[in-house]
Design a protein around this motif. Structure first.
Motif, mmCIF file in Angstrom:
data_model
loop_
_atom_site.group_PDB
_atom_site.id
_atom_site.type_symbol
_atom_site.label_atom_id
_atom_site.label_comp_id
_atom_site.label_asym_id
_atom_site.label_seq_id
_atom_site.Cartn_x
_atom_site.Cartn_y
_atom_site.Cartn_z
ATOM 1 N N GLU A 116 -7.040 2.348 -7.808
ATOM 2 C CA GLU A 116 -8.492 1.947 -7.329
ATOM 3 C C GLU A 116 -8.110 0.698 -6.301
ATOM 4 O O GLU A 116 -8.888 0.687 -5.254
ATOM 5 C CB GLU A 116 -9.302 1.388 -8.490
ATOM 6 N N TYR A 176 -7.503 0.439 1.340
ATOM 7 C CA TYR A 176 -7.839 1.279 2.463
ATOM 8 C C TYR A 176 -9.043 1.694 3.104
ATOM 9 O O TYR A 176 -9.070 1.352 4.241
ATOM 10 C CB TYR A 176 -7.298 2.908 1.953
ATOM 11 N N TRP A 177 -10.067 1.589 2.393
ATOM 12 C CA TRP A 177 -11.560 1.483 2.925
ATOM 13 C C TRP A 177 -11.897 0.239 3.333
ATOM 14 O O TRP A 177 -12.758 0.129 4.655
ATOM 15 C CB TRP A 177 -12.461 2.215 1.801
ATOM 16 N N ARG A 184 -3.028 8.600 7.588
ATOM 17 C CA ARG A 184 -4.471 9.046 7.063
ATOM 18 C C ARG A 184 -5.710 9.198 8.025
ATOM 19 O O ARG A 184 -6.815 9.210 7.795
ATOM 20 C CB ARG A 184 -5.020 8.117 6.041
ATOM 21 N N GLN A 241 -5.578 0.417 -4.125
ATOM 22 C CA GLN A 241 -4.888 0.904 -2.999
ATOM 23 C C GLN A 241 -6.311 1.680 -2.391
ATOM 24 O O GLN A 241 -6.232 1.511 -1.089
ATOM 25 C CB GLN A 241 -4.036 2.324 -3.396
ATOM 26 N N GLU A 242 -7.090 2.281 -3.150
ATOM 27 C CA GLU A 242 -8.263 3.211 -2.177
ATOM 28 C C GLU A 242 -8.952 2.203 -1.812
ATOM 29 O O GLU A 242 -9.557 2.108 -0.725
ATOM 30 C CB GLU A 242 -8.892 3.917 -3.480
ATOM 31 N N GLN A 243 -9.455 1.142 -2.542
ATOM 32 C CA GLN A 243 -10.228 -0.129 -1.916
ATOM 33 C C GLN A 243 -9.885 -0.406 -1.107
ATOM 34 O O GLN A 243 -10.475 -0.866 0.195
ATOM 35 C CB GLN A 243 -10.554 -1.053 -3.414
ATOM 36 N N GLN A 296 0.898 -1.202 -0.115
ATOM 37 C CA GLN A 296 -0.094 -0.009 -0.067
ATOM 38 C C GLN A 296 0.847 1.252 -0.086
ATOM 39 O O GLN A 296 2.050 1.301 0.798
ATOM 40 C CB GLN A 296 -1.148 0.034 1.182
ATOM 41 N N TYR A 321 -15.704 8.502 -1.524
ATOM 42 C CA TYR A 321 -15.537 7.161 -2.169
ATOM 43 C C TYR A 321 -16.637 6.255 -2.370
ATOM 44 O O TYR A 321 -16.674 5.568 -3.565
ATOM 45 C CB TYR A 321 -14.559 6.293 -1.027
ATOM 46 N N PHE A 373 -1.826 6.017 1.780
ATOM 47 C CA PHE A 373 -2.917 5.404 2.331
ATOM 48 C C PHE A 373 -2.725 4.740 3.796
ATOM 49 O O PHE A 373 -3.381 3.777 4.038
ATOM 50 C CB PHE A 373 -3.536 4.312 1.263
ATOM 51 N N GLN A 423 -13.027 13.647 -9.074
ATOM 52 C CA GLN A 423 -11.993 12.305 -9.104
ATOM 53 C C GLN A 423 -12.313 11.508 -10.085
ATOM 54 O O GLN A 423 -10.920 10.906 -10.687
ATOM 55 C CB GLN A 423 -12.014 11.919 -7.534
ATOM 56 N N ASP A 470 -14.509 11.702 3.381
ATOM 57 C CA ASP A 470 -13.768 10.976 2.481
ATOM 58 C C ASP A 470 -14.236 9.727 2.215
ATOM 59 O O ASP A 470 -14.476 9.447 0.952
ATOM 60 C CB ASP A 470 -12.471 10.617 3.395
#
Lengths: 361, 451
Positions: B183, B189-190, B115, B185-187, B106, B126, B110, B167, B122
């Motif tokens: 995508e 993270y969440w 964070r 990485q973001e996924q 990661q 998302y 993130f 975005q 945020d």
């Protein structure tokens, strides 16, 4: 008996002049002096002395019983003197007494609060004490009458101004020692609910305590969020020794079986051993691959092994003398929150956030 | 870690130090010289650069920390659980696979520690992006939270949708491989950092000044302490462990067997409080220390018998009476102290104990206003008298030696003929039954302790 008086101050002026900053500086100066004094008599390390001791062989311990029944995180447990019964408490407010040998549940109490963080078995085996977010410690006599509502006979003993983090009966059913998020420990008379002694000196939440098995049986140790482990005289309420070497909250303290030392477990992922006669830390039990905090520690009967329950769901077994990690045990599916060796040393019990308790032997 | 940490869901000292340590590990793993060798991994039709397999991770951990594969799997699993490494194939599977499954590090942007806190805003952006990008892409729990958020931060909803659209537009301009990576990485993270649940705050206040006074006093006292050289103290641990090693069931096993392992409670029956013939280990342990003898009810009873022969049993009786006062009910203290005075301390008392005159005078003065610890000095005097004098003689006595000779060494249980059949686990009477009161004088304790 009440708490020790604040040191006398000569005049009002002196009182006003003693600003907080001044006090803090004085505290720091004394602390440095103490560390220097302690270092003077430190002529050898524990693992050096232990070089001549035979190394431990292969270590096999397994889960022998799994106790299922709690509906939420298990937070605390304690053994009965009969070596097979235990009491456990959970986040859902339930306190359960089990015969761990048969895995049968024998009693259950629902507390009026959640997060029952502390529970203890009375030495007679006839009662249990528990408490948590209710800021109290209550004693429940155990009745064999299945129809009896245990909650009806409940006795409120301790009252703190913040959550109860730990409790322990002293040598009898008549007195209870408690520690609290309000930064104090206290000794209570069970019969009357009277406060017998209070212990001030931690600068933050006190998370754990353990009574000394010494000959004269008058001291106990506590650990807190101020990273300190304090040893107290139960009669006078004074702090007689203090250790501050951990880098984070101390979650658990436990005396070495002889009473000459105690171990601590902390959020800094280390366990440490403090010798009371040398008045210093004498060993650190840590490994680079162990990253998560220790929630709970206890010694095997001979004091050769130290068991630590960790927040990464594992149990690490340490050779107390040599300082090495002997074994790592897997099994729990969430944090290990509590760990106690049985009174005769035949097994140890762990409680976890995975809602279960396990007996290992 | 305190309840305050748990209730508020805040990132505190405990978690921060864990995250810092995990970050050290992943940084080392990505070191160009000593880290994991990265390669390109295929994900469907796209090639993802700088990826590694589950097996790579485990092998590296085993080598770097000199741990077993099992432990490396566990540690790697933690890195995955806290979002420092994420899987490319099955994003929701946060269990490290020890095979060719592809993983990626990661990006520090993130990392949970950089964070924190994961704000509602945020998260809303998302979820909005996901919703806009493809209808029906939100999972059930995400849909629930999305509508909850919509209610809760309704006043900024226009901003949320606008940000999401912006975005998405920006990401369309990237190369496909980069877009997929971002995508992922973001996924990842969440998946780790879904909005925390709000909880009640707990406060406590300490008067800093008061505490500092106590602390300073404690330091002053500590400076006046006598300390013992390390070499002397530490030898003590070695000796103690050696002495008790055979008595430690976890270290050496126990005879006939460990009840938890064999399901046979013979070990407990043989060692219950009162038995006709005690085990050898038990009788031996009485010679380790006076405390060991006194804390075993049977040992205490034997010692009492010996003292009776020596006509000094009143010492042990006195000691027991004092213990009873120290640990008994507060309300009974005055009555019990008076009993002790009549029986042991008064001039001409039937069981008069021999205390030095100074202690006696102090005690007699003290019992005029009896409290829990009023007999402490006298008790300690008698305790050390017994320890220095009667105890060593007891260990040399015929009484003790005979008992030791008669003591039983249990045979190790034969393994069951049918090893797969589990023995029946019998219940034992609960100590919560009414217990017949123990009588001090003859040191005979009747109890219903289990097996």
């Amino acid at each position: 008996m009440r708490s020790p008086p604040i040191p006398e101050m000569a005049t009002q002026e002196v009182q006003l002049n003693e600003t907080l900053a001044h006090l803090k500086t004085e505290s720091e100066t004394l602390k440095t002096k103490l560390e220097e004094e302690r270092a003077k008599l430190h002529d050898v390390e524990l693992h050096q002395v232990a070089e001549k001791v035979e190394a431990l062989g292969q270590f096999v311990m397994k889960t022998r019983r799994t106790l299922k029944g709690h509906g939420n995180k298990v937070l605390c447990m304690d053994w009965c003197k009969d070596k097979r019964r235990i009491v456990s408490s959970s986040q859902d407010g339930k306190v359960i007494v089990w015969d761990a040998f048969t895995t049968n549940k024998e009693h259950a109490v629902t507390m009026p609060c959640t997060w029952v963080m502390a529970c203890a078995y009375a030495p007679s085996g006839c009662a249990v004490a528990c408490g948590g977010l209710d800021n109290k410690c209550s004693v429940y006599p155990l009745s064999l009458d299945k129809n009896e509502n245990l909650a009806a006979k409940k006795k409120s003993v301790a009252m703190h101004t913040n959550y109860l983090s730990a409790c322990s009966f002293t040598n009898s059913d008549m007195q209870i020692l408690t520690s609290s998020g309000d930064g104090t420990c206290a000794l209570w008379d069970v019969e009357s609910g009277q406060l017998l002694q209070s212990f001030h000196g931690h600068a933050a939440d006190v998370l754990c305590l353990d009574l000394a098995p010494s000959e004269t049986g008058n001291t106990f140790v506590s650990g807190g969020c101020d990273k300190k482990a304090n040893v107290w005289d139960m009669r006078s309420g004074q702090c007689i020794q203090s250790f501050e070497t951990h880098e984070s909250d101390i979650n658990s303290v436990r005396y070495y079986p002889s009473g000459d030392a105690f171990a601590s477990g902390s959020d800094d992922a280390t366990c440490r051993l403090y010798d009371l006669r040398a008045d210093r830390e004498v060993a650190i039990y840590s490994k680079e691959s162990i990253i998560f905090g220790v929630s709970s520690v206890d010694f095997s009967l001979s004091g050769r092994l130290l068991f630590g329950g960790y927040n990464d769901y594992t149990i690490n077994v340490w050779d107390v003398l040599k300082g090495t990690r002997v074994s790592i045990l897997f099994g729990h599916e969430n944090r290990v929150s509590t760990l106690r060796v049985s009174p005769d040393g035949t097994a140890f019990c762990t409680g976890s956030w995975d809602h279960t308790l396990r007996i290992w032997a | 870690m305190t309840i305050n940490t748990l209730a508020k869901g805040e990132l505190r000292r405990e978690q921060m130090s864990c995250f810092q340590k995990m970050e050290k590990v992943v940084v080392a793993m990505q070191d160009p010289d000593i880290g994991i060798k990265m390669r390109n991994q295929r994900l469907l039709i796209t090639v993802i650069p700088h990826a590694m397999t589950g097996l790579d991770i485990i092998t590296w951990l085993v080598q770097k920390y000199r741990i077993s594969e099992e432990e490396a799997l566990h540690l790697g699993g933690m890195l995955l659980k806290y979002g420092y490494v994420y899987p490319l194939k099955e994003p929701r599977c946060l269990v490290l696979q020890p095979d060719e499954s592809p993983y990626r590090f990661q990006t520090p942007y993130f990392w949970t520690s950089t964070r924190w806190p994961a704000t509602e805003l945020d998260y809303a952006i998302y979820l909005a992006k996901k919703n806009i990008r493809k209808q029906g892409e939100l999972m059930e729990y995400e849909r629930e939270r999305y509508s909850l958020l919509h209610k809760r931060i309704n006043h900024t909803w226009d901003f949320v949708v606008m940000q999401a659209r912006e975005q998405l537009r920006a990401s369309k301009q990237r190369r496909k491989a980069d877009r997929i990576v971002l995508e992922c990485q973001e996924q990842a993270y969440w998946l780790i950092n879904r909005s925390p649940v709000r909880s009640v705050q707990l406060h406590h206040c300490t008067t800093q000044r008061t505490i500092l006074h106590y602390i300073i006093e404690a330091f002053r006292r500590a400076l006046g302490r006598n300390r013992v050289k390390s070499s002397v103290c530490l030898e003590g641990f070695v000796n103690y462990s050696e002495q008790y090693q055979n008595h430690d069931p976890i270290m050496q096993g126990c005879l006939p067997s460990n009840p938890w392992i064999s399901d046979d409670t013979a070990y407990w029956s043989m060692n219950s409080e009162i038995v006709p013939i005690p085990t050898r280990l038990r009788v031996e342990s009485w010679s380790f220390s006076f405390v060991e003898l006194l804390s075993d009810p049977m040992g205490r009873r034997e010692f009492m018998t010996y003292l009776e022969k020596e006509f000094s049993a009143e010492n042990l009786c006195f000691w027991q009476a004092c213990e009873d006062i120290r640990h008994g009910e507060s309300s009974k203290i005055p009555e019990k102290v008076d009993d002790v005075y009549q029986n042991f301390l008064a001039p001409g008392a039937t069981r008069w104990v021999n205390i030095d005159s100074k202690t006696m005078a102090k005690t007699l003065e003290g019992i005029k206003s009896p409290h829990r610890f009023v007999l402490d000095d006298a008790q300690m005097h008698i305790y050390f008298l017994m320890k220095k004098d009667s105890y060593p003689r007891y260990l040399k006595s015929e009484l003790y030696k005979n008992l030791l000779a008669k003591a039983v060494v249990p045979q190790e249980s034969k393994k069951s003929v049918f090893p797969f059949m589990r023995r029946q686990r019998h219940s034992s009477p609960s100590p919560a039954q009414a217990v017949a009161p123990a009588t001090e004088e003859d040191g005979c304790a009747v109890s219903n302790s289990a097996v």
